[in-house]
Design an enzyme around this catalytic site. Structure first.
Site, PDB file in Angstrom:
ATOM      1  N   LYS A  45       0.859  -1.183   0.000  1.00 39.36           N
ATOM      2  CA  LYS A  45       0.000   0.000   0.000  1.00 39.36           C
ATOM      3  C   LYS A  45       0.904   1.247   0.000  1.00 39.36           C
ATOM      4  O   LYS A  45       1.857   1.315   0.764  1.00 39.36           O
ATOM      5  CB  LYS A  45      -0.868   0.001   1.249  1.00 39.36           C
ATOM      6  CG  LYS A  45      -2.162   0.739   1.142  1.00 39.36           C
ATOM      7  CD  LYS A  45      -3.089   0.375   2.313  1.00 39.36           C
ATOM      8  CE  LYS A  45      -4.502   0.780   2.056  1.00 39.36           C
ATOM      9  NZ  LYS A  45      -5.447   0.346   3.103  1.00 39.36           N
ATOM     10  N   GLU A  67     -18.590  -5.876  10.825  1.00 40.91           N
ATOM     11  CA  GLU A  67     -19.530  -5.155  11.691  1.00 40.91           C
ATOM     12  C   GLU A  67     -20.560  -6.100  12.323  1.00 40.91           C
ATOM     13  O   GLU A  67     -20.939  -5.921  13.479  1.00 40.91           O
ATOM     14  CB  GLU A  67     -20.258  -4.065  10.894  1.00 40.91           C
ATOM     15  CG  GLU A  67     -19.397  -2.860  10.555  1.00 40.91           C
ATOM     16  CD  GLU A  67     -18.507  -3.062   9.332  1.00 40.91           C
ATOM     17  OE1 GLU A  67     -18.600  -4.135   8.700  1.00 40.91           O
ATOM     18  OE2 GLU A  67     -17.707  -2.166   9.019  1.00 40.91           O
ATOM     19  N   ARG A  83     -24.857  -2.612   7.651  1.00 37.26           N
ATOM     20  CA  ARG A  83     -24.318  -3.975   7.530  1.00 37.26           C
ATOM     21  C   ARG A  83     -24.657  -4.811   8.766  1.00 37.26           C
ATOM     22  O   ARG A  83     -24.773  -6.018   8.700  1.00 37.26           O
ATOM     23  CB  ARG A  83     -22.801  -3.885   7.311  1.00 37.26           C
ATOM     24  CG  ARG A  83     -22.031  -5.148   7.099  1.00 37.26           C
ATOM     25  CD  ARG A  83     -22.423  -5.958   5.890  1.00 37.26           C
ATOM     26  NE  ARG A  83     -22.205  -5.391   4.575  1.00 37.26           N
ATOM     27  CZ  ARG A  83     -21.045  -5.409   3.919  1.00 37.26           C
ATOM     28  NH1 ARG A  83     -19.959  -5.844   4.513  1.00 37.26           N
ATOM     29  NH2 ARG A  83     -20.966  -4.958   2.671  1.00 37.26           N
TER      30      ARG A  83
END
Ligand SMILES: Cc1ncc(C[n+]2csc(CCOP(=O)(O)OP(=O)(O)O)c2C)c(N)n1
Ligand SMILES: CC(=O)[C@@H](O)[C@H](O)COP(=O)(O)O
Ligand SMILES: [Mg+2]
Length: 639
Positions: A282, A368, A396
């Site tokens: 990243k 979640e 979610r």
């Protein structure tokens, strides 16, 4: 003309040599740093997928071979390679390029939802449809290691694993991070695949034997890479994917275009689903991003293109910071207090809590649903969990909140950050649904603080409620100076009252209070007196609102959230049930998918500005009783 400037469609990639591909990758990185440092955006994730995306578009024939990006924040390179280079100056701006795939931008874009872990389900559905319709094309899903910690990904994988009749390639973009390093057994499995010693030892032997002969460029390079990716077949471990029976290729150096290309070509030649495991970094190629420990520049504002330093100084006061600091204070003498995050410790303000109480802080990955039900379990055993999520990601986990927390009267506190209109992240990121969802949870108490003091007071109260869920909501907007009430009526703060017989009552929540006060000021210039109140605790509705509404000519509610089923509609119901005759007008976010733009631009589009609300109220009053508004001062727009 640079290679990037002459690359306007995927086909343009296929004539490039290895050297040209490496040059193109460099030019793309320079373009990303130069442009995203000016507009803000997901710089780190996109720097990590340059070679991977080039290889994707060389091997697969988009859109016949649909390419689906999980979360979609890493699709800038895809956009560059599909003819949108000239639109990047408007990235994430109103009427400009979306920061996520957008079907109205290109035939190459499919999934606009920025909620993670959905790509494999999308891909499975698309591939199944192609199979049933006897259509050509291989569906390709690009999914990050973080997104693989979301449950939906494994619901899809469960089906993919036995779908030998589907043409489906899953490219795992494994940079080892979500914001911070990805957590859990899946991350560990991916890591063990990355560092399989047998693979590295055998590869060294191959390299040494091949290096005995002069490097002759392409063919030998290919042989090496062929061996490299072939080796993995031989060694393909029975880990994460192998045990499921899914063909696995990798790990491949995700920054070596030809290595990735070879693996994808191999995957393309197989029948049935294949995993291509790419190892990427990243922020690759931009030292400031690579060295940024917190999140490798996952999402940046405007920054210096050399140093990476922020150009717009972030305010030292944020709702997120106020929440995080208050939680640390409260936890110091509440050992039962624990904090839970779904891979967003820093963005939700839990970093100070983690630093102070590492053993009481839980990052569960992008999960979640698990986070919320785990909290119910913790509460059942005497802890008081605080679950910190972005408002939009409550969607979610709503069933878990309703049925695992609400049904069990669990003492869990939710901190919903980014509540209300957010802006640049577009329709799936506005935190506009939480109040309508939470209004359905029996017993749940919700606070919508208008300022720092109300947030701190609400959190202090919430963490001491042990027999029902509590929640707070606040957003991605500036924190006002404290807004004291002028009086209080049974817990409802009166923010402004011209007289007890003011014809208009404005019931405002959170940032709506500042809007409400501005509206009342504008109305007063027209000779219309308005009282402004803030219930602070928005749910359940305070019955004192009924008496405050009784006798008015009009009641207006203002909230930074969905109108349908929101706080205001609950007030309207409350008044109707109590026989209050005054009509109730609800101001908030109308039911729609609101495109990206600045928060103020989206609010204006929603009609959620003092001017628009004041005008609507004036029109409503005129319709009710022309004499109610001194004619001389009605704004021209209403004539
Ligand atoms: C359901 C959901 N929860 C949280 C987020 C916030 N979020 C956006 S990107 C991201 C990390 C994604 O990590 P990964 O899939 O590895 O992609 P990378 O950024 O590393 O390319 C998170 C947590 C989200 N988009 N969706
Ligand atoms: C893609 C995603 O879900 C997040 O990275 C989001 O873009 C972050 O938003 P904030 O900038 O509001 O933290
Ligand atoms: Mg990642």
């Amino acid at each position: 003309m640079s290679l990037l400037e002459s690359t306007n469609r995927p086909q343009d990639l296929r004539r490039l040599s290895r050297t040209e591909l490496e040059t193109l990758a460099r030019q793309i990185r320079t373009f990303l740093v130069t442009n995203v440092s000016r507009t803000g955006g997901h710089l780190g994730p996109n720097l990590g997928v340059v070679e991977l995306t080039i290889a994707l578009h060389r091997v697969f024939d988009s859109p016949t071979d649909p390419i689906v990006f999980d979360t979609g924040h890493q699709s800038y390179v895809h956009k560059l390679l599909t003819g949108r280079r000239d639109q990047f100056s408007g990235l994430r701006q109103a009427d400009g390029l979306s920061g996520y795939p957008a079907r109205d931008e290109s035939e190459h874009d499919w999934v606009e939802n920025s909620h993670a872990s959905a790509a494999l389900s999308w891909a499975y559905g698309m591939a199944r449809a192609k199979q049933l319709r006897h259509e050509d094309g291989i569906v390709v899903a690009v999914v990050g290691d973080g997104s693989l910690t979301g449950g939906m990904a494994w619901e899809a994988m469960n089906n993919i694993a036995v779908a030998d009749d589907l043409r489906l390639v899953v490219v795992v973009n494994d940079n080892g991070r979500s914001y911070t390093p990805t957590v859990g057994g899946i991350a560990d499995q991916l890591s063990s695949l990355r560092t399989d010693r047998r693979y590295e030892q055998v590869l060294d032997v191959v390299k040494r034997s091949l290096s005995a002969t002069p490097i002759v460029g392409g063919p030998l390079y290919d042989v090496l890479h062929g061996v490299k990716s072939g080796l993995k077949d031989v060694l393909s471990p029975q880990g994460l994917f192998g045990d499921l029976g899914v063909k696995y290729l990798g790990p491949v150096d995700g920054h070596d275009v030809l290595a990735v290309e070879r693996a994808m070509l191999q995957a393309k030649s197989f029948d049935g689903p294949v995993i291509v495991h790419c190892i990427t970094r990243k922020g690759m190629g931009f030292p400031a991003a690579e060295e940024h420990e917190e999140d490798n520049f996952h999402a940046v504002g405007k920054i210096d293109a050399i140093t990476g330093e922020p150009l717009s100084p972030s305010s030292d006061r944020s709702w997120t910071g106020i929440f995080g600091n208050q939680l640390v204070r409260l936890a110091s003498d509440r050992p039962e207090l624990v904090a839970i995050s779904a891979a967003m410790i820093h963005p939700t303000g839990l970093a100070p809590f983690q630093a102070a109480f590492p053993s009481r802080t839980f990052d569960v990955g992008i999960a979640e649903q698990h986070a919320i039900t785990m909290a119910a379990g913790m509460a059942a055993q005497g802890l008081h969990p605080v679950v910190a999520l972005y408002s939009t990601f409550l969607n979610r986990g709503f069933d878990q909140l309703l049925m695992d927390v609400g049904l069990h009267h669990a003492g869990v506190t939710f901190a919903f950050d980014r509540a209300g209109v957010t802006g640049p992240d577009g329709p799936s990121h506005h935190g506009m649904w939480d109040c309508s969802l939470l209004a359905m949870v029996p017993g749940l108490e919700l606070a919508a603080p208008r300022d720092e003091r109300r947030l701190e007071e609400a959190l202090a109260r919430a963490v001491d409620v042990q027999d029902r869920p509590t929640a707070l909501r606040y957003g991605k907007y500036s924190v006002p100076e404290d807004l004291p009430a002028v009086s209080s009526v049974d817990g409802v703060d009166v923010m402004r009252r011209d007289s007890t017989t003011d014809p208009v009552l404005i019931v405002a929540y959170g940032p709506g209070v500042q809007i409400g006060l501005a509206v009342a000021e504008q109305l007063s210039h027209q000779g219309i007196a308005a009282t402004v109140v803030d219930p602070v605790w928005a749910l359940p509705h305070n019955p004192a609102l009924v008496e405050l509404a009784r006798g008015r000519q009009l009641v207006a509610t203002i909230e930074d959230g969905l109108i349908e089923g929101g706080l205001g509609s609950g007030v309207a119901q409350l008044c109707a049930d109590a026989g209050v005759s005054a009509p109730v007008r609800n101001f908030g976010v109308p039911k729609d998918f609101w495109a990206h733009g600045s928060r103020d631009e989206v609010l204006a589009a929603c009609g959620l500005t003092p001017e628009a609300v004041a005008r609507s109220i004036t029109e409503a009053l005129l319709a009710l009783d022309p004499a109610a508004v001194p004619a001389a001062e009605v704004p021209s727009q209403t004539r």
